[in-house]
Design a protein around this motif. Structure first.
Motif, PDB file in Angstrom:
ATOM      1  N   ALA A   1       0.855  -1.204   0.000  1.00 52.57           N
ATOM      2  CA  ALA A   1       0.000   0.000   0.000  1.00 52.57           C
ATOM      3  C   ALA A   1       0.874   1.231   0.000  1.00 52.57           C
ATOM      4  CB  ALA A   1      -0.932  -0.004   1.214  1.00 52.57           C
ATOM      5  N   LEU A   2       0.270   2.333  -0.583  1.00 53.55           N
ATOM      6  CA  LEU A   2       0.894   3.642  -0.579  1.00 53.55           C
ATOM      7  C   LEU A   2      -0.021   4.541   0.239  1.00 53.55           C
ATOM      8  CD1 LEU A   2       3.176   5.471  -1.664  1.00 53.55           C
ATOM      9  CD2 LEU A   2       1.708   5.994  -3.628  1.00 53.55           C
ATOM     10  N   ARG A   3       0.539   5.030   1.369  1.00 47.23           N
ATOM     11  CA  ARG A   3      -0.274   5.779   2.312  1.00 47.23           C
ATOM     12  C   ARG A   3       0.252   7.200   2.421  1.00 47.23           C
ATOM     13  NH1 ARG A   3      -3.380   3.645   6.429  1.00 47.23           N
ATOM     14  NH2 ARG A   3      -2.271   1.647   6.212  1.00 47.23           N
ATOM     15  N   ARG A   4      -0.761   8.193   2.375  1.00 48.72           N
ATOM     16  CA  ARG A   4      -0.399   9.577   2.575  1.00 48.72           C
ATOM     17  C   ARG A   4      -0.082   9.827   4.047  1.00 48.72           C
ATOM     18  NH1 ARG A   4      -1.615  13.140  -1.537  1.00 48.72           N
ATOM     19  NH2 ARG A   4      -2.896  12.316  -3.233  1.00 48.72           N
ATOM     20  N   ALA A   5       0.440  11.017   4.322  1.00 45.08           N
ATOM     21  CA  ALA A   5       0.779  11.396   5.693  1.00 45.08           C
ATOM     22  C   ALA A   5      -0.451  11.522   6.558  1.00 45.08           C
ATOM     23  CB  ALA A   5       1.579  12.709   5.709  1.00 45.08           C
ATOM     24  N   ASP A   6      -1.613  11.797   5.943  1.00 46.07           N
ATOM     25  CA  ASP A   6      -2.845  11.906   6.730  1.00 46.07           C
ATOM     26  C   ASP A   6      -3.470  10.555   7.015  1.00 46.07           C
ATOM     27  OD1 ASP A   6      -3.669  11.164   4.265  1.00 46.07           O
ATOM     28  OD2 ASP A   6      -4.947  12.917   3.916  1.00 46.07           O
ATOM     29  N   GLY A   7      -2.846   9.442   6.539  1.00 42.50           N
ATOM     30  CA  GLY A   7      -3.334   8.084   6.822  1.00 42.50           C
ATOM     31  C   GLY A   7      -4.177   7.501   5.736  1.00 42.50           C
ATOM     32  N   SER A   8      -4.509   8.238   4.703  1.00 45.84           N
ATOM     33  CA  SER A   8      -5.341   7.691   3.632  1.00 45.84           C
ATOM     34  C   SER A   8      -4.489   6.920   2.649  1.00 45.84           C
ATOM     35  CB  SER A   8      -6.062   8.836   2.931  1.00 45.84           C
ATOM     36  OG  SER A   8      -5.119   9.729   2.348  1.00 45.84           O
ATOM     37  N   ILE A   9      -5.017   5.787   2.151  1.00 41.50           N
ATOM     38  CA  ILE A   9      -4.308   4.930   1.201  1.00 41.50           C
ATOM     39  C   ILE A   9      -4.701   5.375  -0.207  1.00 41.50           C
ATOM     40  CG2 ILE A   9      -4.069   2.575   0.355  1.00 41.50           C
ATOM     41  CD1 ILE A   9      -4.590   1.585   3.173  1.00 41.50           C
ATOM     42  N   VAL A  10      -3.715   5.672  -1.057  1.00 35.59           N
ATOM     43  CA  VAL A  10      -3.973   6.126  -2.413  1.00 35.59           C
ATOM     44  C   VAL A  10      -3.811   4.989  -3.407  1.00 35.59           C
ATOM     45  CG1 VAL A  10      -3.342   8.508  -1.883  1.00 35.59           C
ATOM     46  CG2 VAL A  10      -1.578   6.903  -2.644  1.00 35.59           C
ATOM     47  N   ALA A  11      -3.067   3.953  -3.024  1.00 36.88           N
ATOM     48  CA  ALA A  11      -2.912   2.801  -3.914  1.00 36.88           C
ATOM     49  C   ALA A  11      -2.563   1.586  -3.046  1.00 36.88           C
ATOM     50  CB  ALA A  11      -1.823   3.051  -4.954  1.00 36.88           C
ATOM     51  N   GLU A  12      -3.145   0.402  -3.429  1.00 35.66           N
ATOM     52  CA  GLU A  12      -2.864  -0.815  -2.631  1.00 35.66           C
ATOM     53  C   GLU A  12      -3.071  -2.046  -3.490  1.00 35.66           C
ATOM     54  OE1 GLU A  12      -5.494  -1.848   0.508  1.00 35.66           O
ATOM     55  OE2 GLU A  12      -7.265  -0.995  -0.508  1.00 35.66           O
ATOM     56  N   SER A  13      -2.599  -3.180  -2.949  1.00 36.96           N
ATOM     57  CA  SER A  13      -2.781  -4.465  -3.607  1.00 36.96           C
ATOM     58  C   SER A  13      -2.799  -5.562  -2.540  1.00 36.96           C
ATOM     59  CB  SER A  13      -1.657  -4.724  -4.624  1.00 36.96           C
ATOM     60  OG  SER A  13      -1.817  -6.012  -5.204  1.00 36.96           O
ATOM     61  N   GLY A  14      -3.767  -6.486  -2.653  1.00 40.44           N
ATOM     62  CA  GLY A  14      -3.824  -7.624  -1.719  1.00 40.44           C
ATOM     63  C   GLY A  14      -4.595  -7.402  -0.454  1.00 40.44           C
ATOM     64  N   GLY A  15      -5.463  -6.430  -0.386  1.00 35.67           N
ATOM     65  CA  GLY A  15      -6.251  -6.219   0.837  1.00 35.67           C
ATOM     66  C   GLY A  15      -5.358  -5.843   2.002  1.00 35.67           C
ATOM     67  N   HIS A  16      -4.724  -4.705   1.837  1.00 36.26           N
ATOM     68  CA  HIS A  16      -3.701  -4.295   2.795  1.00 36.26           C
ATOM     69  C   HIS A  16      -4.261  -4.056   4.196  1.00 36.26           C
ATOM     70  CE1 HIS A  16       0.156  -2.717   3.961  1.00 36.26           C
ATOM     71  NE2 HIS A  16      -0.422  -1.610   4.463  1.00 36.26           N
ATOM     72  N   ALA A  17      -5.468  -3.550   4.294  1.00 29.84           N
ATOM     73  CA  ALA A  17      -6.024  -3.247   5.622  1.00 29.84           C
ATOM     74  C   ALA A  17      -6.136  -4.496   6.493  1.00 29.84           C
ATOM     75  CB  ALA A  17      -7.395  -2.584   5.472  1.00 29.84           C
ATOM     76  N   GLY A  18      -6.357  -5.676   5.893  1.00 27.68           N
ATOM     77  CA  GLY A  18      -6.475  -6.898   6.691  1.00 27.68           C
ATOM     78  C   GLY A  18      -5.151  -7.508   7.084  1.00 27.68           C
ATOM     79  N   HIS A  19      -4.056  -7.134   6.436  1.00 25.51           N
ATOM     80  CA  HIS A  19      -2.752  -7.724   6.740  1.00 25.51           C
ATOM     81  C   HIS A  19      -1.843  -6.803   7.524  1.00 25.51           C
ATOM     82  CE1 HIS A  19      -4.135 -10.088   3.190  1.00 25.51           C
ATOM     83  NE2 HIS A  19      -3.531 -11.099   3.837  1.00 25.51           N
ATOM     84  N   TRP A  20      -2.081  -5.503   7.429  1.00 20.26           N
ATOM     85  CA  TRP A  20      -1.143  -4.561   8.039  1.00 20.26           C
ATOM     86  C   TRP A  20      -1.405  -4.466   9.547  1.00 20.26           C
ATOM     87  CZ3 TRP A  20       3.243  -2.575   6.744  1.00 20.26           C
ATOM     88  CH2 TRP A  20       3.749  -1.473   7.419  1.00 20.26           C
ATOM     89  N   GLN A  21      -0.358  -4.866  10.356  1.00 25.48           N
ATOM     90  CA  GLN A  21      -0.474  -4.865  11.814  1.00 25.48           C
ATOM     91  C   GLN A  21       0.571  -3.963  12.438  1.00 25.48           C
ATOM     92  OE1 GLN A  21      -2.916  -6.473  13.332  1.00 25.48           O
ATOM     93  NE2 GLN A  21      -3.644  -7.362  11.398  1.00 25.48           N
ATOM     94  N   HIS A  22       1.074  -2.991  11.666  1.00 25.02           N
ATOM     95  CA  HIS A  22       2.169  -2.154  12.138  1.00 25.02           C
ATOM     96  C   HIS A  22       1.624  -0.926  12.841  1.00 25.02           C
ATOM     97  CE1 HIS A  22       6.312  -0.769  12.105  1.00 25.02           C
ATOM     98  NE2 HIS A  22       5.880   0.448  11.745  1.00 25.02           N
ATOM     99  N   GLU A  23       2.256  -0.613  13.994  1.00 23.50           N
ATOM    100  CA  GLU A  23       1.870   0.591  14.718  1.00 23.50           C
ATOM    101  C   GLU A  23       2.579   1.798  14.129  1.00 23.50           C
ATOM    102  OE1 GLU A  23       2.582   0.136  18.838  1.00 23.50           O
ATOM    103  OE2 GLU A  23       1.256  -1.605  19.066  1.00 23.50           O
ATOM    104  N   ALA A  24       1.855   2.873  14.073  1.00 23.94           N
ATOM    105  CA  ALA A  24       2.422   4.094  13.483  1.00 23.94           C
ATOM    106  C   ALA A  24       3.606   4.578  14.306  1.00 23.94           C
ATOM    107  CB  ALA A  24       1.349   5.184  13.404  1.00 23.94           C
ATOM    108  N   GLY A  25       4.679   4.946  13.611  1.00 27.47           N
ATOM    109  CA  GLY A  25       5.859   5.489  14.277  1.00 27.47           C
ATOM    110  C   GLY A  25       6.851   4.465  14.745  1.00 27.47           C
ATOM    111  N   SER A  26       6.513   3.190  14.685  1.00 27.45           N
ATOM    112  CA  SER A  26       7.449   2.149  15.147  1.00 27.45           C
ATOM    113  C   SER A  26       8.298   1.672  13.989  1.00 27.45           C
ATOM    114  CB  SER A  26       6.664   0.990  15.757  1.00 27.45           C
ATOM    115  OG  SER A  26       5.812   0.401  14.782  1.00 27.45           O
ATOM    116  N   ALA A  27       9.387   0.961  14.342  1.00 26.02           N
ATOM    117  CA  ALA A  27      10.315   0.481  13.316  1.00 26.02           C
ATOM    118  C   ALA A  27       9.728  -0.717  12.595  1.00 26.02           C
ATOM    119  CB  ALA A  27      11.646   0.111  13.970  1.00 26.02           C
TER     120      ALA A  27
END
Length: 530
Positions: free
Chosen positions: A85-111
């Motif tokens: 996924a390609l995410r803007r700074a405001d948190g909105s996704i402008v482009a994605e592939s593979g249903g990114h919202a269901g797989h992404w478990q990363h906390e904002a600001g972490s490594a």
């Protein structure tokens, strides 16, 4: 008994552990075994950064269709990539592939993590947003990933093949280091020629050498391997006790001094006990440090059995001797005692009285003689029968024996006549003693004859003491007999002491009297004057 690990396996395990420890130390200090998880994370970061560069280029060109196509191509070409996924700074996704919202478990600001790669994007010198890659979890779980680690695989490899390789090498090395292979044949032959069983132990009590005689001592000793602990053998524990520290070779090693003459019993084949004598001598080096112990086992079973047979024979001999002595005592009693009363018979009395008389004459000691005759004994036989007469004789004999001392002689002189020889008493004491005897017979003998109720038994007693003019013991008996005659003539049931006037008073009567009977066999024959 608890199974013991063989020395070969102990050495093999130690070598494998040592190699594993060296690999772990090398990885700890030099990182020679990188983590597979770290390598995968680095590789995924590199992939994410490379794609992020392409996406940044497309952002500047504003070609969103090409950007979506690029993201879809990346998702298809990367097998373990779950979503992009390609995410803007405001948190909105402008482009994605593979249903990114269901797989992404990363906390904002972490490594970034192994499953979530986060690459920040900058446009015009300002943060634009981020490029995100979500990877699928590794199959098999944590344990599978753990066993796929290079260090773990290396340790497993060393443990498996190292155990096999080291065991073969150590086995070969131990064969070359076997003490029996380096001991010259002449030394082994010298030990085998010894009658005693010989065992050489090291400082820990393990067998280095065993002679042929020792191996023939017990069935298990024949199969005793070099390097085995002697104290751990069952037949040794049964013979010397379960406390191995008390075994003689252990004591010799601990105390640094020889021990000899330690006996024990071990069971050979078939359960036959063997008596062994153990001698131990510690083996020391030049610095007096104990390096081992030489132990000898002497089989004393034959000697032990011979001693047991000898003891048994001695016991039988002692029993035979006791029986012979008892039989001899019985024969002596039969030869010297009257069978009915147990008093001395005439023959034994004569021999013993002669010795007493001779001794008293030489030492001028007192010696007295009592002639005792049962009153009216013929009347007892005629009235009550000979069986009652025998009982009267037995009761009188019992009272005479009770009154007599150990040094006195009691003899059944005739049918109902007894002689009592008393040494050591003067005339007055002798007369008093005779009176006590007479009184006791009068008081007790009648009651002892239970066959006749109210029976009265009395005796007449003649007393004589040894005078200087007497030359034989028969003369002393004759004087007591003369005094007895006077007692009977005087009314019976009395004691009379011999005096010179008795000789003339008795002479005419003796001429008319028949001779007194000798030892009577039946005991109930009447005596003259009864």
């Amino acid at each position: 008994m608890k199974a013991r690990i063989s020395p070969m396996m102990q050495i093999t395990s130690a070598l494998v552990a040592l190699c594993g420890m060296l690999v772990v130390l090398a990885d700890l200090f030099f990182g020679v075994m990188p983590s597979r998880a770290e390598q995968s994370l680095q590789m995924r970061k590199q992939i994410g950064e490379a794609i992020a560069v392409q996406v940044s280029t497309l952002l500047r060109s504003g070609d969103w269709r090409l950007m979506q196509q690029t993201i879809d191509d990346v998702a298809k070409r990367t097998p373990d990539l779950a979503s992009v996924a390609l995410r803007r700074a405001d948190g909105s996704i402008v482009a994605e592939s593979g249903g990114h919202a269901g797989h992404w478990q990363h906390e904002a600001g972490s490594a970034s993590t192994h499953e979530s790669i986060y690459v920040p994007l900058v446009a015009g010198g300002k943060p634009w947003g981020s490029f995100e890659l979500a990877f699928a979890p590794a199959p098999g779980g944590a344990w599978m990933r753990f066993f796929k680690e290079p260090l773990v695989l290396t340790m497993l490899f060393i443990s498996a093949l190292g155990t096999l390789g080291f065991s073969l090498y150590v086995r070969r090395a131990l064969q070359h280091l076997d003490p029996s292979s380096v001991i010259p044949d002449r030394v082994q032959g010298a030990f085998d020629a010894m009658a005693e069983g010989v065992v050489v132990l090291d400082a820990r009590g393990r067998v280095l050498l065993a002679s042929k005689s020792f191996r023939s001592l017990h069935a298990d000793a024949a199969a005793l391997a070099v390097g085995a602990a002697l104290s751990a053998q069952d037949w040794v524990l049964n013979g010397f006790g379960r406390n191995t520290a008390s075994h003689p070779w252990s004591r010799a090693i601990d105390e640094k001094q020889s021990l000899s003459g330690v006996t024990a019993e071990v069971c050979a084949g078939g359960g036959v006990p063997q008596q062994v004598v153990v001698n131990c001598a510690p083996i020391t080096d030049a610095g007096t440090k104990v390096r081992g112990c030489m132990v000898t086992f002497s089989d004393m079973s034959e000697l032990h059995r011979a001693n047991a047979a000898l003891r048994e024979a001695m016991a039988e001999l002692a029993n035979s001797k006791t029986q012979i002595e008892r039989q001899n005592g019985e024969l002596h009693r039969l030869a010297t005692r009257d069978p009915m009363t147990g008093c001395l018979n005439r023959r034994a009395f004569t021999e013993m009285f002669r010795r007493l008389f001779t001794g008293a004459k030489v030492s001028q000691a007192y010696l007295g003689c009592l002639m005792i005759d049962i009153d009216f004994f013929k009347k007892v036989n005629d009235t009550h029968g000979h069986a009652v007469g025998d009982r009267v004789i037995q009761e009188v004999a019992k009272k005479l024996t009770d009154c007599a001392r150990a040094s006195d002689l009691v003899c059944r002189y005739g049918g109902e006549e007894f002689v009592l020889v008393v040494p050591g008493l003067g005339a007055t004491a002798l007369t008093n003693f005779a009176e006590r005897v007479r009184a006791r017979i009068e008081a007790e003998c009648g009651a002892g004859v239970r066959e006749v109720v109210g029976m009265q038994v009395t005796v007449s007693v003649g007393v004589a003491t040894m005078q200087a003019e007497l030359g034989t013991e028969q003369q002393l008996i004759d004087r007591a007999d003369q005094a007895l005659y006077v007692a009977k003539r005087g009314g019976r049931n009395q004691v009379r002491m011999w005096a010179d006037e008795f000789t003339e008073a008795v002479q005419p009567a003796e001429a008319a009297q028949p001779a007194k009977p000798s030892d009577a066999a039946g005991g109930a024959a009447p005596a003259a004057g009864g």
